[in-house]
Design a protein around this motif. Structure first.
Motif, PDB file in Angstrom:
ATOM      1  N   VAL A  38      65.416 -25.153   7.482  1.00  0.00           N
ATOM      2  CA  VAL A  38      64.790 -26.335   6.911  1.00  0.00           C
ATOM      3  C   VAL A  38      64.629 -27.431   7.974  1.00  0.00           C
ATOM      4  CG1 VAL A  38      64.971 -28.103   5.133  1.00  0.00           C
ATOM      5  CG2 VAL A  38      65.587 -25.745   4.611  1.00  0.00           C
ATOM      6  N   ALA A  39      65.715 -27.721   8.700  1.00  0.00           N
ATOM      7  CA  ALA A  39      65.661 -28.686   9.810  1.00  0.00           C
ATOM      8  C   ALA A  39      65.114 -30.038   9.397  1.00  0.00           C
ATOM      9  CB  ALA A  39      64.858 -28.104  10.978  1.00  0.00           C
ATOM     10  N   GLU A  40      65.678 -30.584   8.337  1.00  0.00           N
ATOM     11  CA  GLU A  40      65.197 -31.865   7.803  1.00  0.00           C
ATOM     12  C   GLU A  40      65.211 -32.994   8.828  1.00  0.00           C
ATOM     13  OE1 GLU A  40      67.873 -32.014   4.496  1.00  0.00           O
ATOM     14  OE2 GLU A  40      66.219 -31.981   3.070  1.00  0.00           O
ATOM     15  N   CYS A  41      66.199 -32.984   9.728  1.00  0.00           N
ATOM     16  CA  CYS A  41      66.315 -34.138  10.623  1.00  0.00           C
ATOM     17  C   CYS A  41      65.568 -33.919  11.924  1.00  0.00           C
ATOM     18  CB  CYS A  41      67.772 -34.476  10.885  1.00  0.00           C
ATOM     19  SG  CYS A  41      68.568 -33.398  12.087  1.00  0.00           S
ATOM     20  N   GLY A  42      64.840 -32.810  12.031  1.00  0.00           N
ATOM     21  CA  GLY A  42      64.026 -32.588  13.219  1.00  0.00           C
ATOM     22  C   GLY A  42      64.840 -32.313  14.473  1.00  0.00           C
ATOM     23  N   GLY A  43      66.051 -31.833  14.318  1.00  0.00           N
ATOM     24  CA  GLY A  43      66.823 -31.428  15.498  1.00  0.00           C
ATOM     25  C   GLY A  43      67.751 -32.495  16.018  1.00  0.00           C
ATOM     26  N   ASN A  44      68.098 -33.404  15.155  1.00  0.00           N
ATOM     27  CA  ASN A  44      68.860 -34.574  15.544  1.00  0.00           C
ATOM     28  C   ASN A  44      70.363 -34.438  15.335  1.00  0.00           C
ATOM     29  OD1 ASN A  44      67.639 -37.013  16.496  1.00  0.00           O
ATOM     30  ND2 ASN A  44      68.896 -37.997  14.928  1.00  0.00           N
ATOM     31  N   ALA A  45      70.810 -33.235  15.011  1.00  0.00           N
ATOM     32  CA  ALA A  45      72.221 -33.013  14.664  1.00  0.00           C
ATOM     33  C   ALA A  45      72.670 -33.993  13.581  1.00  0.00           C
ATOM     34  CB  ALA A  45      73.134 -33.106  15.880  1.00  0.00           C
ATOM     35  N   SER A  46      71.844 -34.119  12.542  1.00  0.00           N
ATOM     36  CA  SER A  46      72.170 -35.047  11.459  1.00  0.00           C
ATOM     37  C   SER A  46      72.227 -34.379  10.088  1.00  0.00           C
ATOM     38  CB  SER A  46      71.115 -36.161  11.368  1.00  0.00           C
ATOM     39  OG  SER A  46      71.123 -36.948  12.521  1.00  0.00           O
ATOM     40  N   CYS A  47      71.645 -33.170   9.958  1.00  0.00           N
ATOM     41  CA  CYS A  47      71.449 -32.672   8.604  1.00  0.00           C
ATOM     42  C   CYS A  47      72.102 -31.323   8.291  1.00  0.00           C
ATOM     43  CB  CYS A  47      69.948 -32.572   8.310  1.00  0.00           C
ATOM     44  SG  CYS A  47      69.122 -31.248   9.201  1.00  0.00           S
ATOM     45  N   ALA A  48      72.379 -30.513   9.299  1.00  0.00           N
ATOM     46  CA  ALA A  48      72.978 -29.184   9.101  1.00  0.00           C
ATOM     47  C   ALA A  48      72.133 -28.264   8.221  1.00  0.00           C
ATOM     48  CB  ALA A  48      74.404 -29.296   8.555  1.00  0.00           C
ATOM     49  N   THR A  49      70.817 -28.478   8.175  1.00  0.00           N
ATOM     50  CA  THR A  49      69.951 -27.574   7.413  1.00  0.00           C
ATOM     51  C   THR A  49      69.218 -26.598   8.343  1.00  0.00           C
ATOM     52  OG1 THR A  49      68.058 -29.075   7.405  1.00  0.00           O
ATOM     53  CG2 THR A  49      69.603 -29.278   5.577  1.00  0.00           C
ATOM     54  N   CYS A  50      69.783 -26.397   9.527  1.00  0.00           N
ATOM     55  CA  CYS A  50      69.222 -25.432  10.484  1.00  0.00           C
ATOM     56  C   CYS A  50      70.297 -24.411  10.842  1.00  0.00           C
ATOM     57  CB  CYS A  50      68.722 -26.157  11.727  1.00  0.00           C
ATOM     58  SG  CYS A  50      70.056 -26.990  12.605  1.00  0.00           S
ATOM     59  N   HIS A  51      71.234 -24.243   9.888  1.00  0.00           N
ATOM     60  CA  HIS A  51      72.395 -23.370  10.077  1.00  0.00           C
ATOM     61  C   HIS A  51      71.977 -21.903  10.267  1.00  0.00           C
ATOM     62  CE1 HIS A  51      76.158 -21.599   7.819  1.00  0.00           C
ATOM     63  NE2 HIS A  51      76.299 -21.495   9.122  1.00  0.00           N
TER      64      HIS A  51
ATOM     65  N   LEU B 221      66.020 -23.192  19.616  1.00  0.00           N
ATOM     66  CA  LEU B 221      65.963 -22.075  18.667  1.00  0.00           C
ATOM     67  C   LEU B 221      65.356 -22.504  17.324  1.00  0.00           C
ATOM     68  CD1 LEU B 221      66.672 -19.125  18.030  1.00  0.00           C
ATOM     69  CD2 LEU B 221      68.984 -19.886  17.440  1.00  0.00           C
ATOM     70  N   MET B 222      65.776 -23.661  16.818  1.00  0.00           N
ATOM     71  CA  MET B 222      65.245 -24.169  15.551  1.00  0.00           C
ATOM     72  C   MET B 222      63.721 -24.342  15.630  1.00  0.00           C
ATOM     73  SD  MET B 222      64.052 -27.316  14.385  1.00  0.00           S
ATOM     74  CE  MET B 222      64.769 -28.744  15.154  1.00  0.00           C
ATOM     75  N   GLN B 223      63.232 -24.914  16.747  1.00  0.00           N
ATOM     76  CA  GLN B 223      61.790 -25.130  16.926  1.00  0.00           C
ATOM     77  C   GLN B 223      61.048 -23.799  16.935  1.00  0.00           C
ATOM     78  OE1 GLN B 223      60.223 -27.782  16.712  1.00  0.00           O
ATOM     79  NE2 GLN B 223      61.528 -29.499  17.305  1.00  0.00           N
TER      80      GLN B 223
ATOM     81  N   GLU C  78      82.224 -29.884  13.735  1.00  0.00           N
ATOM     82  CA  GLU C  78      82.640 -30.583  12.510  1.00  0.00           C
ATOM     83  C   GLU C  78      81.598 -30.446  11.416  1.00  0.00           C
ATOM     84  OE1 GLU C  78      85.255 -34.448  13.105  1.00  0.00           O
ATOM     85  OE2 GLU C  78      83.204 -34.616  13.772  1.00  0.00           O
ATOM     86  N   MET C  79      80.315 -30.573  11.831  1.00  0.00           N
ATOM     87  CA  MET C  79      79.245 -30.510  10.827  1.00  0.00           C
ATOM     88  C   MET C  79      79.198 -29.148  10.156  1.00  0.00           C
ATOM     89  SD  MET C  79      76.219 -32.528  12.807  1.00  0.00           S
ATOM     90  CE  MET C  79      75.017 -32.217  11.513  1.00  0.00           C
ATOM     91  N   LEU C  80      79.556 -28.116  10.906  1.00  0.00           N
ATOM     92  CA  LEU C  80      79.485 -26.759  10.366  1.00  0.00           C
ATOM     93  C   LEU C  80      80.449 -26.548   9.195  1.00  0.00           C
ATOM     94  CD1 LEU C  80      79.020 -24.769  13.692  1.00  0.00           C
ATOM     95  CD2 LEU C  80      77.433 -24.789  11.757  1.00  0.00           C
TER      96      LEU C  80
ATOM     97  N   ARG D  34      76.322 -21.446  13.821  1.00  0.00           N
ATOM     98  CA  ARG D  34      75.837 -22.464  14.776  1.00  0.00           C
ATOM     99  C   ARG D  34      74.721 -23.258  14.094  1.00  0.00           C
ATOM    100  NH1 ARG D  34      76.183 -22.386  20.455  1.00  0.00           N
ATOM    101  NH2 ARG D  34      75.374 -24.474  20.032  1.00  0.00           N
ATOM    102  N   LEU D  35      74.418 -24.428  14.649  1.00  0.00           N
ATOM    103  CA  LEU D  35      73.225 -25.164  14.235  1.00  0.00           C
ATOM    104  C   LEU D  35      72.128 -24.799  15.225  1.00  0.00           C
ATOM    105  CD1 LEU D  35      74.706 -28.691  13.365  1.00  0.00           C
ATOM    106  CD2 LEU D  35      74.169 -26.794  11.812  1.00  0.00           C
ATOM    107  N   SER D  36      71.020 -24.277  14.703  1.00  0.00           N
ATOM    108  CA  SER D  36      70.005 -23.735  15.618  1.00  0.00           C
ATOM    109  C   SER D  36      69.302 -24.817  16.424  1.00  0.00           C
ATOM    110  CB  SER D  36      68.990 -22.879  14.849  1.00  0.00           C
ATOM    111  OG  SER D  36      68.374 -23.630  13.842  1.00  0.00           O
ATOM    112  N   CYS D  37      69.433 -26.093  16.021  1.00  0.00           N
ATOM    113  CA  CYS D  37      68.803 -27.149  16.824  1.00  0.00           C
ATOM    114  C   CYS D  37      69.637 -27.478  18.055  1.00  0.00           C
ATOM    115  CB  CYS D  37      68.557 -28.403  15.994  1.00  0.00           C
ATOM    116  SG  CYS D  37      70.033 -29.300  15.513  1.00  0.00           S
ATOM    117  N   GLN D  38      70.813 -26.891  18.153  1.00  0.00           N
ATOM    118  CA  GLN D  38      71.684 -27.185  19.296  1.00  0.00           C
ATOM    119  C   GLN D  38      71.715 -26.013  20.295  1.00  0.00           C
ATOM    120  OE1 GLN D  38      73.103 -30.390  19.496  1.00  0.00           O
ATOM    121  NE2 GLN D  38      71.658 -30.596  17.798  1.00  0.00           N
TER     122      GLN D  38
HETATM  123  S1  FES Z   1      67.817 -29.783  12.401  1.00  0.00           S
HETATM  124 FE1  FES Z   1      69.131 -31.224  11.482  1.00  0.00          FE
HETATM  125  S2  FES Z   1      71.057 -30.633  12.276  1.00  0.00           S
HETATM  126 FE2  FES Z   1      69.723 -29.206  13.154  1.00  0.00          FE
END
Ligand code: FES
Ligand code: FAD
Lengths: 412, 107
Positions: free
Chosen positions: B37-50, B24-26, B70-72, B84-88
């Protein structure tokens, strides 16, 4: 042709400048020169899995249509070879000359070369570009013995990729510990132990003296003995690509020197962003050069906003970083200095660990293993400038503190 | 190919069609949807794809995984039951017509 913004370097930072300019309504010409043939892409995945074929080329930040729809003139496979600051033009290898009102250097970094005898043998690779990653991915498919030279982030990531592919893996590191100053000494043994448990062998305090083989590498000669090797990958650091700037007379010192607005200290019409820039940061004692996606993205966006006419902001984003090494997710928020006091704390499950770094009694940086929520909580608190002392953290986590803080915010 | 509608806080809608299996994020980034924003490119590291899933569709989308859950708690905009995180999230034909609401801020 009216002059606009010229961006040298089609990577994470250059992309950030171009996309932000358009998102902020800048309507002049935007030209991006990229010396690689690929659309701007993300580098982190390159060292985190084995890349073998065209499917793996899907690391592009956005598809080609993105640039077309926004009238961003993306010139791929086209290297800028000189700048003329008096005429305000850049010249590319093809001979094309493009005028600029603002020039942004986003040239990134290149790997430091391995200089021992035999470093030019076949089967010796570093990973920086997509093409490098494909070459390593193909070599990994048949490699039995892999030697990784350098125990930095990229080396450790590649060690776990090779291990997952079934190879025997030895990491050779000159220093006595992994990750040098990037990781606190308190956390390093814990990280190392996790990799050893999975079968990575480490030779720290060991120098690589030569690579040997008949055309193709077969052996690595080290100060601790000879290692068999079908494949050698090295990651021994990177150096900024600053020749263009230096040749044009801009001040450079391991990076293009910039001020707090990310303008060259020698020329206000030229900015530098990402891996190639060195500048002041409120969290650091002197000018820093950071190599991270966060830094490239935030600096690119900051310069894009400024050139588009928004109120100029000094660069102050909280630095953060991640590195996925097999089953180990290492994350760092903030900038730790060697003199900071570090306290190690176990999380609520055995694989979770955090190292909290304090300076003058206040939390300044947090390193976590397999604990993304604590990392995010650290980022929220540090970015807001919330003071956290060791006493505040006694018997609790940043996660709990951040949740409590958020609850108060909602009430007030 | 599933179609997704991203709704910005100001009410603007961005309709995006992407192949089944796309993250979804992509899908959002590929179409220049502002607000991811997806700073971490979908790595479940940044939570900027909320994102907030439309309340009527949280069933088919499913709940967040443990790490994501937890990240949420530390997203820039408030967490809601539909966060949700859209990269997941991977798009599939069953998610055709999905409506996703974008938060006020990501960083
Ligand atoms: S893109 Fe970084 S957590 Fe989803
Ligand atoms: C294998 C690997 C793994 C990484 N993993 C992580 C990670 O997990 N987390 C993290 O935060 N960071 C990671 N990084 C670092 C991160 O990728 C970089 O910090 C980031 O890409 C820097 O962006 P940049 O735009 O400054 O440089 P780059 O992305 O390197 O882009 C610069 C581009 O400019 C081009 N260029 C240079 N000179 C010229 C010229 N004269 N004319 C035209 N084009 C030119 C280069 O060819 C290059 O394509 C990793 C880096 C590598 C190599």
């Amino acid at each position: 042709m009216s002059a606009g913004v010229v961006i040298v370097g089609g990577g994470q930072a250059g992309f950030g400048v171009a996309s932000t300019l358009r998102a902020c309504g800048y309507d002049g010409p935007v030209t991006v020169f990229g010396s690689e043939p690929h659309l701007p892409y993300q580098r982190p995945p390159l060292s985190k899995k084995a890349h073998t074929g065209p499917d793996d080329l899907q690391v592009s930040l956005v598809p080609e249509t993105f640039y077309r729809e926004r009238d961003i003139d993306l010139r791929l496979d086209e290297e800028v070879v000189s700048l003329d600051r008096a005429a305000r033009t850049v010249t590319a290898r093809s001979g094309a000359r493009v005028p600029y009102t603002h020039l942004v250097l986003a040239t990134g970094a290149r790997n430091r070369p391995l200089t021992v005898p035999g470093a030019d043998l076949d089967g010796v690779h570093a990973v920086r570009s997509l093409d490098d990653a494909l070459a390593v991915g193909r070599a990994l498919a048949t490699a039995g013995d892999v030697v990784v030279v350098g125990g930095g982030f990229i080396g450790l990531e590649l060690a776990r990729v090779a291990l997952a592919g079934g190879a025997r893996v030895t990491v050779v590191e000159l220093a006595d510990r992994l990750l040098g100053r990037a990781l606190s000494p308190a956390l390093e043994p814990r990280l190392r132990e996790r990799h050893e448990r999975f079968g990575v062998r480490f030779l720290t305090g060991t120098a690589v003296r030569a690579l040997e083989g008949p055309g193709r590498v077969e052996r690595v000669v080290t100060s601790a003995g000879v290692l068999p090797a079908d494949l050698v990958v090295y990651g021994i650091g990177a150096a900024p690509r600053e020749e263009l700037a230096r040749d044009a007379g801009l001040a450079v010192a391991d990076g293009v020197l910039v001020d707090e607005l990310l303008r060259s200290v020698s020329d206000p019409w030229i900015s530098a962003v990402g891996d190639c820039a060195r500048g002041p940061h409120p969290h650091a004692a002197g000018p820093v050069r950071l190599e991270s996606v966060q830094n490239a993205t935030d600096q690119g966006a900051l310069v894009g906003r400024r050139i588009a006419g928004r109120e100029p902001e000094p660069y102050a984003s909280l630095p953060w970083f991640w590195s996925d090494q097999g089953d180990v997710k290492l994350q760092i928020a903030g900038l730790r200095a060697p003199s900071d006091e570090v306290r190690l704390t176990a999380g609520d499950s055995p694989e979770r660990l955090a190292a909290y770094a304090f300076r003058d009694g206040l939390l300044v940086a947090v390193e976590t293993l397999n604990w993304p929520a604590e990392h995010l909580a650290a980022r929220r608190l540090l970015a807001h400038g919330t003071p956290v002392t060791a006493a505040d953290l006694a018997g609790t986590t940043l996660g709990a503190l951040a949740r409590a803080r958020r609850a108060t915010e909602v009430r007030t | 190919m599933p179609t997704v509608i991203f709704r910005s806080p100001d009410g603007t809608a961005h309709q995006v069609t992407a192949a089944s299996g796309t993250v979804l994020m992509q899908a959002a980034l590929a179409h220049g949807v502002p607000g991811i924003v997806a700073e971490c490119g979908g790595n479940a590291s940044c939570a900027t794809c909320h994102v907030y899933i439309d309340p009527a569709q949280t069933g088919p989308v499913g709940p967040p995984n443990d790490v994501e859950d937890e990240m949420l708690d530390f997203t820039a905009a408030e967490r809601r039951p539909t966060s949700r995180l859209s990269c997941q999230i991977r798009l599939s034909d069953t998610l055709d017509g999905l409506v996703v609401h974008l938060p006020e801020e990501q960083v």
